[in-house]
Scaffold this active site. Structure first.
Site, short mmCIF file in Angstrom:
data_model
loop_
_atom_site.label_atom_id
_atom_site.label_comp_id
_atom_site.label_asym_id
_atom_site.label_seq_id
_atom_site.Cartn_x
_atom_site.Cartn_y
_atom_site.Cartn_z
N ASP A 4 2.95 -4.82 7.95
CA ASP A 4 1.70 -4.08 7.87
C ASP A 4 0.56 -5.10 7.95
O ASP A 4 0.32 -5.84 7.00
CB ASP A 4 1.67 -3.29 6.55
CG ASP A 4 0.32 -2.65 6.26
OD1 ASP A 4 -0.64 -2.86 7.05
OD2 ASP A 4 0.21 -1.95 5.25
N GLN A 51 -4.63 -5.52 6.67
CA GLN A 51 -5.59 -6.39 5.98
C GLN A 51 -5.67 -7.78 6.59
O GLN A 51 -6.59 -8.54 6.29
CB GLN A 51 -5.19 -6.54 4.50
CG GLN A 51 -5.28 -5.25 3.71
CD GLN A 51 -6.70 -4.72 3.60
OE1 GLN A 51 -7.67 -5.48 3.62
NE2 GLN A 51 -6.84 -3.42 3.48
N HIS A 109 0.87 -1.17 0.00
CA HIS A 109 0.00 0.00 0.00
C HIS A 109 0.92 1.23 0.00
O HIS A 109 2.04 1.17 0.50
CB HIS A 109 -0.83 -0.06 1.29
CG HIS A 109 -1.90 0.97 1.42
ND1 HIS A 109 -1.63 2.27 1.80
CD2 HIS A 109 -3.23 0.88 1.26
CE1 HIS A 109 -2.77 2.94 1.86
NE2 HIS A 109 -3.76 2.13 1.54
#
Length: 408
Positions: free
Chosen positions: A202, A205, A125
């Site tokens: 990260d 999600q 992202h």
């Protein structure tokens, strides 16, 4: 197979927004990868805080302040248990995933030199690309990219070749927001550690679909936000190993993060307060705990299993549409389908679906390098949660067929 354990009709009643109509049609919400919906129990927690406890925390001797502090810190402990962090103070409250990433990037600016290399994956992202580019510009370090393949998976052999004694940091998402690919992060973390590099994952999600275990992963930093996990916006966490959090300088100066302040010198508070300057999103922090309670009551294995069923069903049905192509076809993926129809712009499909009350995301999903790799302007992304149903997927498929007919 269907799941007796998950009573979807009953679960849907927990979410007031799911009874809404959009353009005269019942809302079908397939933009869960951007933000999930919020159950009434979490909404009630926010209302309860402002109705009964609203006060600043950690500072007041009065009853409201102490009660609010207790609720906020109890939430931190819930999150510690949920993510299996060794200590509660390894959980730092942030405003969300992006804040957590920037906090670490800022801290490493004082550690990296022009001799060092930073690895980032091709599946990231923008919020896990831009802070590292800024960091490399500041420090002269070199940014290297772990490539991806046609299936939307990282090329792990290339990752091993990129790793060297010069690698100081590796950044990778647990699950791709644009494609749904689940990355083999445990192996990637172990490989980076062989070279003494730190790893930030990260988890924005991943956390709505599975329950990451910080100690099992042996990850150095892990970030996520509450709003994809049935919680409110504007709150998230950064997990960091204690030794790293002690090593990094504070990200912001202000109240709460200090020990002693004089005009000559200031000393900083211990963890977690060193990284939590200013008045936090107190209601959000408490509500994040309530959201995690809600999801744990359903059970992450149950959630993952049901969402996989939705993914398989939707994939099969959508592929029956002629000219429809799915991007991200890894065997290891979560309930996200990114697709296009030959000759039709994704935005136009999204607009027609909206007229039918179906919410999908269109565009590059803040993952422009992925779209450039496939040489496309963007995709239509349908992302499913445990409160979605197969009949909603049928409506999506019918909507896409209709859009194709109108736009061809």
């Amino acid at each position: 197979m269907s799941h007796m354990a998950l009573n979807v009709d009953q679960i849907r009643e927990d979410f007031p927004i799911l009874s809404r109509k959009v353009n005269g049609k019942p809302l079908i919400y397939f933009d869960n990868a951007a933000t999930s919906q919020t159950p009434q129990s979490v909404i009630n927690t926010i209302v309860d805080y402002y109705s009964n406890y609203n006060s600043n925390i950690h500072r007041g001797v009065h009853a409201l302040s102490q009660e609010a502090t207790d609720l906020y810190e109890a939430s931190r402990q819930k999150l510690q248990e949920h993510f299996n962090a060794k200590r509660a103070y390894e959980i730092i409250f942030t405003s969300g995933t992006t804040h957590g990433i920037n906090l670490i990037a800022s801290g490493f600016a004082s550690i990296l030199t022009s001799e060092d290399e930073v690895l980032v994956s091709a599946l990231e992202h923008h919020s896990n690309i831009v802070p590292w580019q800024m960091l490399c510009e500041r420090t002269g370090s070199q940014l290297k990219v772990i490539p991806m393949n046609e299936e939307g998976e990282l090329v792990i052999s290339a990752y091993h070749e990129l790793l060297s004694e010069r690698t100081k940091l590796v950044f990778v998402n647990h699950i791709s927001n644009a494609l749904g690919t689940i990355n083999p992060i445990k192996d990637m973390i172990a490989a980076a550690h062989n070279f003494g590099a730190a790893v930030l994952v990260d988890g924005a999600q991943a956390c709505p679909h599975l329950k990451p275990d910080m100690q099992d992963l042996d990850v150095d930093f892990y970030v996520c936000g509450a709003h994809k996990m049935c919680g409110p916006t504007g709150i998230g966490i950064l997990y960091g190993k204690e030794e790293w959090l002690q090593k990094l300088p504070p990200y912001q100066g202000g109240g709460e993060m200090i020990d002693q302040v004089t005009f000559e010198k200031t000393t900083y508070a211990g963890l977690p307060h060193k990284f939590e300057a200013g008045t936090p999103n107190i209601a959000g922090g408490i509500a994040f705990g309530a959201a995690v309670d809600y999801m744990n009551a359903i059970g992450f294995e149950t959630i993952a299993s049901y969402e996989h069923e939705l993914l398989s069903y939707a994939t099969e049905k959508l592929l029956e549409i002629e000219g429809l192509k799915i991007y991200g076809t890894s065997d290891s993926k979560t309930s996200v389908i990114s697709f296009n129809i030959e000759g039709i712009h994704p935005y136009d499909i999204g607009t027609i679906l909206d007229k039918m009350g179906i919410a999908v995301r269109t565009g590059h999903h803040c993952a422009q390098p992925i779209m450039d790799f496939y040489q496309i302007p963007g995709t239509v992304r349908a992302s499913f949660a445990f409160y979605n149903t197969k009949s909603e997927i049928d409506a999506l498929v019918e909507g896409v067929r209709k859009a194709k007919m109108m736009l061809s």
